[in-house]
Design a protein around this motif. Structure first.
Motif, short mmCIF file in Angstrom:
data_model
loop_
_atom_site.label_atom_id
_atom_site.label_comp_id
_atom_site.label_asym_id
_atom_site.label_seq_id
_atom_site.Cartn_x
_atom_site.Cartn_y
_atom_site.Cartn_z
N SER A 116 52.64 79.20 42.84
CA SER A 116 51.89 78.42 41.86
C SER A 116 51.12 79.39 40.95
N THR A 117 50.58 78.84 39.86
CA THR A 117 49.79 79.68 38.95
C THR A 117 48.59 80.28 39.67
N GLY A 118 47.95 79.48 40.52
CA GLY A 118 46.79 79.99 41.26
C GLY A 118 47.15 81.12 42.20
N MET A 119 48.30 81.02 42.88
CA MET A 119 48.74 82.09 43.78
C MET A 119 49.09 83.33 42.98
N ARG A 120 49.67 83.15 41.79
CA ARG A 120 49.96 84.30 40.94
C ARG A 120 48.67 85.01 40.52
N GLN A 121 47.64 84.21 40.25
CA GLN A 121 46.37 84.82 39.88
C GLN A 121 45.80 85.65 41.04
N ARG A 122 45.92 85.15 42.24
CA ARG A 122 45.42 85.91 43.39
C ARG A 122 46.23 87.19 43.59
N LEU A 123 47.54 87.10 43.37
CA LEU A 123 48.37 88.29 43.51
C LEU A 123 48.07 89.30 42.40
N ASN A 124 47.82 88.81 41.20
CA ASN A 124 47.38 89.70 40.11
C ASN A 124 46.12 90.46 40.52
N LEU A 125 45.16 89.73 41.07
CA LEU A 125 43.89 90.35 41.46
C LEU A 125 44.10 91.34 42.59
N ALA A 126 44.96 91.00 43.54
CA ALA A 126 45.26 91.93 44.63
C ALA A 126 45.86 93.22 44.08
N THR A 127 46.74 93.10 43.09
CA THR A 127 47.37 94.28 42.47
C THR A 127 46.31 95.16 41.82
N ALA A 128 45.37 94.53 41.11
CA ALA A 128 44.32 95.29 40.43
C ALA A 128 43.40 96.00 41.41
N LEU A 129 43.28 95.46 42.63
CA LEU A 129 42.33 96.02 43.60
C LEU A 129 42.95 97.06 44.54
N LEU A 130 44.22 97.37 44.35
CA LEU A 130 44.88 98.31 45.26
C LEU A 130 44.13 99.64 45.38
N GLY A 131 43.64 100.15 44.28
CA GLY A 131 42.94 101.43 44.30
C GLY A 131 41.46 101.32 44.57
N ASP A 132 40.99 100.12 44.99
CA ASP A 132 39.58 99.85 45.23
C ASP A 132 38.73 100.32 44.04
N PRO A 133 39.08 99.87 42.82
CA PRO A 133 38.41 100.37 41.61
C PRO A 133 36.98 99.86 41.49
#
Length: 314
Positions: A135-152
């Motif tokens: 779903s769009t909401g799950m895609r948003q969570r996956l987007n955020l997980a991708t951005a947080l990989l490096g613990d920025p």
């Protein structure tokens, strides 16, 4: 860049695409430990600005820095800055785990970080599902997980609440507040103004690529918010408040709302309560009406006046 003050500074930023000026002479600051809402109508230049901050779009003139450096000059930038854009795509045959493992390998991050983020973002139960069914909401969570990989320590999130249901939005608010409380610098764009109002500390408003206003929401809204007063002595109370303001305070503006109810501008709730008590007038309710981000947004993006000009015109 751990330990550095990671403020985002946009200075006189301009971007032209041929004859079209998408962003013009734009300047603002996003402070560390704050969530800043980046607001404007569709086509105002929000996404273009955010892409210039992370080097995806080259500015025509001006600068955008993070901790005093351009994004391209930051060593291992994904460990400093995480970005989520609404249009981010996933390989339809990849699972959420596959997707994160690919990006973790590209950034040099351990597979254990993938498992950690799947749990943190509420995706553990869908980790091995193909992203084409998300779903769009799950895609948003996956987007955020991708951005947080490096613990920025810095996050730029373009419409992070898109597609989230009320429970998801509540989770997002709590999650972003936790990140900001850890000292991260967070810039989020959004058109869901009611939700943003519950998240942001500061606001940057642009229109047609130019800055309209920036600062604390309460400051942008102008004077102290009005107070709704319920009193069986409303008529007498209205006269009393206007004729006996506290020393050094201008006479308030009092509007009758309905029988037994007043809206008072220029005094706060404690001042009203003290005046009513001093004159033995009954008060059955005092409610401070918080500034509406949606109304402020509409005022700023449909009027020809900036916040400063509106204030001087009052």
């Amino acid at each position: 860049m751990t330990g550095e003050h990671l403020r985002i500074e946009v200075s006189n930023l301009t971007k032209r695409f041929g004859a079209v000026t998408a962003v013009e002479d734009l300047s603002f600051t996003v402070e560390q430990g704050m969530i800043t809402g980046f607001l404007g109508p569709n086509g105002a230049g929000k996404t273009t600005t955010m892409r210039m901050i992370i080097g995806h779009v080259a500015p025509t003139s001006g600068t955008a820095t993070i901790g005093g450096r351009r994004y391209g000059d930051i060593p291992c930038p994904s460990a400093t800055v995480g970005a989520v854009f609404d249009a981010a795509a996933f390989h339809p045959r990849h699972s959420a785990r596959d997707h994160l493992l690919v990006y973790a390998a590209m950034g040099g991050y351990p597979a254990s970080r993938v498992a950690e983020l799947l749990g943190l973002l509420g995706l553990a139960g869908a980790a091995d599902r193909k992203t084409r069914g998300f779903s769009t909401g799950m895609r948003q969570r996956l987007n955020l997980a991708t951005a947080l990989l490096g613990d920025p320590r810095v996050l730029l999130l373009d419409e992070p609440g898109n597609g989230l249901d009320p429970e998801g939005m509540s989770w997002l608010r709590s999650f972003l507040r936790h990140l900001a409380d850890e000292g991260r610098t967070i810039l989020i764009s959004s058109h869901a103004l009611g939700e943003v109002q519950q998240i942001v500390d500061d606001v940057v408003v642009i229109r047609q690529g130019r800055l309209v206003a920036s600062g604390r929401l309460s400051e942008l809204a102008g004077s102290a918010p009005p107070v709704l007063v319920r009193s069986p002595d409303a008529a007498v109370l209205a006269r009393t408040l206007m004729e006996n303001p506290p020393e050094g305070v201008a006479a308030p503006r009092v509007e009758p709302v309905q029988p037994g109810e007043l809206r008072v501008h220029g005094l706060d709730a404690p001042q009203i309560a003290e005046l009513a008590a001093a004159h033995r007038l009954r008060v059955h309710g005092l409610v401070t009406e918080n500034a509406s981000l949606e109304q402020l947004f509409l005022d700023l993006t449909t009027s020809d006046l900036t916040v400063e000009e509106r204030g001087s015109a009052r």
